[in-house]
Design a protein around this motif. Structure first.
Motif, PDB file in Angstrom:
ATOM      1  N   TYR A  75       0.804  -1.233   0.000  1.00 49.29           N
ATOM      2  CA  TYR A  75       0.000   0.000   0.000  1.00 49.29           C
ATOM      3  C   TYR A  75       0.832   1.276   0.000  1.00 49.29           C
ATOM      4  CZ  TYR A  75      -3.889  -3.110   1.019  1.00 49.29           C
ATOM      5  OH  TYR A  75      -4.813  -4.111   0.962  1.00 49.29           O
ATOM      6  N   SER A  76       2.125   1.168  -0.220  1.00 47.32           N
ATOM      7  CA  SER A  76       2.936   2.381  -0.180  1.00 47.32           C
ATOM      8  C   SER A  76       4.026   2.444  -1.240  1.00 47.32           C
ATOM      9  CB  SER A  76       3.579   2.543   1.195  1.00 47.32           C
ATOM     10  OG  SER A  76       4.419   1.447   1.470  1.00 47.32           O
ATOM     11  N   TYR A  77       4.448   1.302  -1.763  1.00 51.96           N
ATOM     12  CA  TYR A  77       5.571   1.306  -2.693  1.00 51.96           C
ATOM     13  C   TYR A  77       5.344   0.387  -3.889  1.00 51.96           C
ATOM     14  CZ  TYR A  77      10.430   1.476  -4.258  1.00 51.96           C
ATOM     15  OH  TYR A  77      11.561   1.659  -4.985  1.00 51.96           O
ATOM     16  N   CYS A  78       4.776  -0.789  -3.639  1.00 48.78           N
ATOM     17  CA  CYS A  78       4.671  -1.784  -4.702  1.00 48.78           C
ATOM     18  C   CYS A  78       3.364  -2.565  -4.588  1.00 48.78           C
ATOM     19  CB  CYS A  78       5.849  -2.749  -4.604  1.00 48.78           C
ATOM     20  SG  CYS A  78       5.905  -3.958  -5.932  1.00 48.78           S
ATOM     21  N   CYS A  79       2.818  -2.914  -5.743  1.00 48.10           N
ATOM     22  CA  CYS A  79       1.642  -3.768  -5.813  1.00 48.10           C
ATOM     23  C   CYS A  79       1.873  -4.783  -6.924  1.00 48.10           C
ATOM     24  CB  CYS A  79       0.387  -2.951  -6.112  1.00 48.10           C
ATOM     25  SG  CYS A  79      -1.086  -3.971  -6.341  1.00 48.10           S
ATOM     26  N   TYR A  80       1.800  -6.054  -6.565  1.00 48.52           N
ATOM     27  CA  TYR A  80       1.929  -7.128  -7.551  1.00 48.52           C
ATOM     28  C   TYR A  80       0.529  -7.609  -7.899  1.00 48.52           C
ATOM     29  CZ  TYR A  80       2.814 -11.618  -9.690  1.00 48.52           C
ATOM     30  OH  TYR A  80       2.817 -12.675 -10.550  1.00 48.52           O
ATOM     31  N   ILE A  81       0.158  -7.474  -9.144  1.00 46.90           N
ATOM     32  CA  ILE A  81      -1.136  -7.945  -9.618  1.00 46.90           C
ATOM     33  C   ILE A  81      -0.960  -9.415  -9.985  1.00 46.90           C
ATOM     34  CG2 ILE A  81      -2.968  -7.673 -11.312  1.00 46.90           C
ATOM     35  CD1 ILE A  81      -2.066  -4.705 -11.570  1.00 46.90           C
ATOM     36  N   SER A  82      -1.521 -10.275  -9.154  1.00 49.62           N
ATOM     37  CA  SER A  82      -1.331 -11.715  -9.289  1.00 49.62           C
ATOM     38  C   SER A  82      -2.216 -12.331 -10.365  1.00 49.62           C
ATOM     39  CB  SER A  82      -1.632 -12.414  -7.968  1.00 49.62           C
ATOM     40  OG  SER A  82      -0.922 -11.830  -6.929  1.00 49.62           O
ATOM     41  N   ASP A  83      -3.458 -11.880 -10.431  1.00 47.61           N
ATOM     42  CA  ASP A  83      -4.414 -12.447 -11.385  1.00 47.61           C
ATOM     43  C   ASP A  83      -5.299 -11.361 -11.962  1.00 47.61           C
ATOM     44  OD1 ASP A  83      -3.844 -15.233 -10.700  1.00 47.61           O
ATOM     45  OD2 ASP A  83      -4.985 -14.887  -8.863  1.00 47.61           O
ATOM     46  N   ILE A  84      -5.505 -11.443 -13.255  1.00 50.33           N
ATOM     47  CA  ILE A  84      -6.590 -10.721 -13.906  1.00 50.33           C
ATOM     48  C   ILE A  84      -7.214 -11.740 -14.838  1.00 50.33           C
ATOM     49  CG2 ILE A  84      -7.308  -8.837 -15.397  1.00 50.33           C
ATOM     50  CD1 ILE A  84      -4.771  -7.357 -14.557  1.00 50.33           C
ATOM     51  N   ALA A  85      -8.432 -12.133 -14.515  1.00 45.95           N
ATOM     52  CA  ALA A  85      -9.131 -13.142 -15.307  1.00 45.95           C
ATOM     53  C   ALA A  85     -10.493 -12.597 -15.698  1.00 45.95           C
ATOM     54  CB  ALA A  85      -9.290 -14.432 -14.506  1.00 45.95           C
ATOM     55  N   VAL A  86     -10.796 -12.680 -16.984  1.00 43.20           N
ATOM     56  CA  VAL A  86     -12.105 -12.250 -17.490  1.00 43.20           C
ATOM     57  C   VAL A  86     -12.664 -13.378 -18.334  1.00 43.20           C
ATOM     58  CG1 VAL A  86     -13.340 -10.565 -18.925  1.00 43.20           C
ATOM     59  CG2 VAL A  86     -11.461  -9.803 -17.450  1.00 43.20           C
ATOM     60  N   ASP A  87     -13.889 -13.753 -18.047  1.00 43.40           N
ATOM     61  CA  ASP A  87     -14.608 -14.780 -18.808  1.00 43.40           C
ATOM     62  C   ASP A  87     -14.464 -14.492 -20.301  1.00 43.40           C
ATOM     63  OD1 ASP A  87     -16.855 -16.026 -20.236  1.00 43.40           O
ATOM     64  OD2 ASP A  87     -17.712 -16.434 -18.265  1.00 43.40           O
TER      65      ASP A  87
END
Length: 145
Positions: A75-87
């Protein structure tokens, strides 16, 4: 919208929910329907993936889960987006873009850097959203997929 020769229905009212409840079986189904490679046959593992995420954003068409984003962040330096899934029936309609927009809106854009790994087919999607390819990332591969 046409995809794979089929006529797809127009999407009118989708509901996006930040950190709302989602059942493991519906997450497994959206993973399957999206084409993303995840351990969908290992319910306990998928449940841990959900339980240990810092942020989950879902897209629903009525009661049906059709989009899912999972992220790990400080919440201050880095965010790893683990999953983005769309039907697959909904791909190409801006749902993935909106999931990312909602995450960035919540966490901010000044201090937090967003990182993800992409399937080869999705590289262009992320580039259109302003993500840059990074050639100095490193990965220690998991032994179990």
């Amino acid at each position: 919208m046409r995809r794979n020769g089929e006529l797809r229905r127009l999407i009118v009212n989708l509901e996006y929910i930040i950190n709302g409840a989602c059942a493991v079986n519906e997450v497994q189904e959206v993973f399957k329907r999206s084409g993303i490679r995840r351990p969908v046959g290992d319910t306990d593992r998928v449940q841990r993936m959900i339980d240990n995420a810092d942020e989950i954003i879902t897209a629903r068409d009525g009661d049906k889960l059709i989009g899912f984003l999972r992220a790990i962040t400080d919440y201050s330096y880095c965010c790893y987006i683990s999953d983005i899934a769309v039907d697959i029936d909904y791909q190409g309609s801006g749902i993935g873009k909106e999931l990312i927009r909602l995450l960035r809106s919540k966490l901010g854009e000044e201090e937090v850097q967003y990182v993800l790994t992409s399937a080869p087919k999705a590289l262009g999607f992320y580039e259109k959203l302003g993500f840059e390819r990074n050639h100095n990332a490193f990965v220690l591969r998991r032994k179990k997929n």
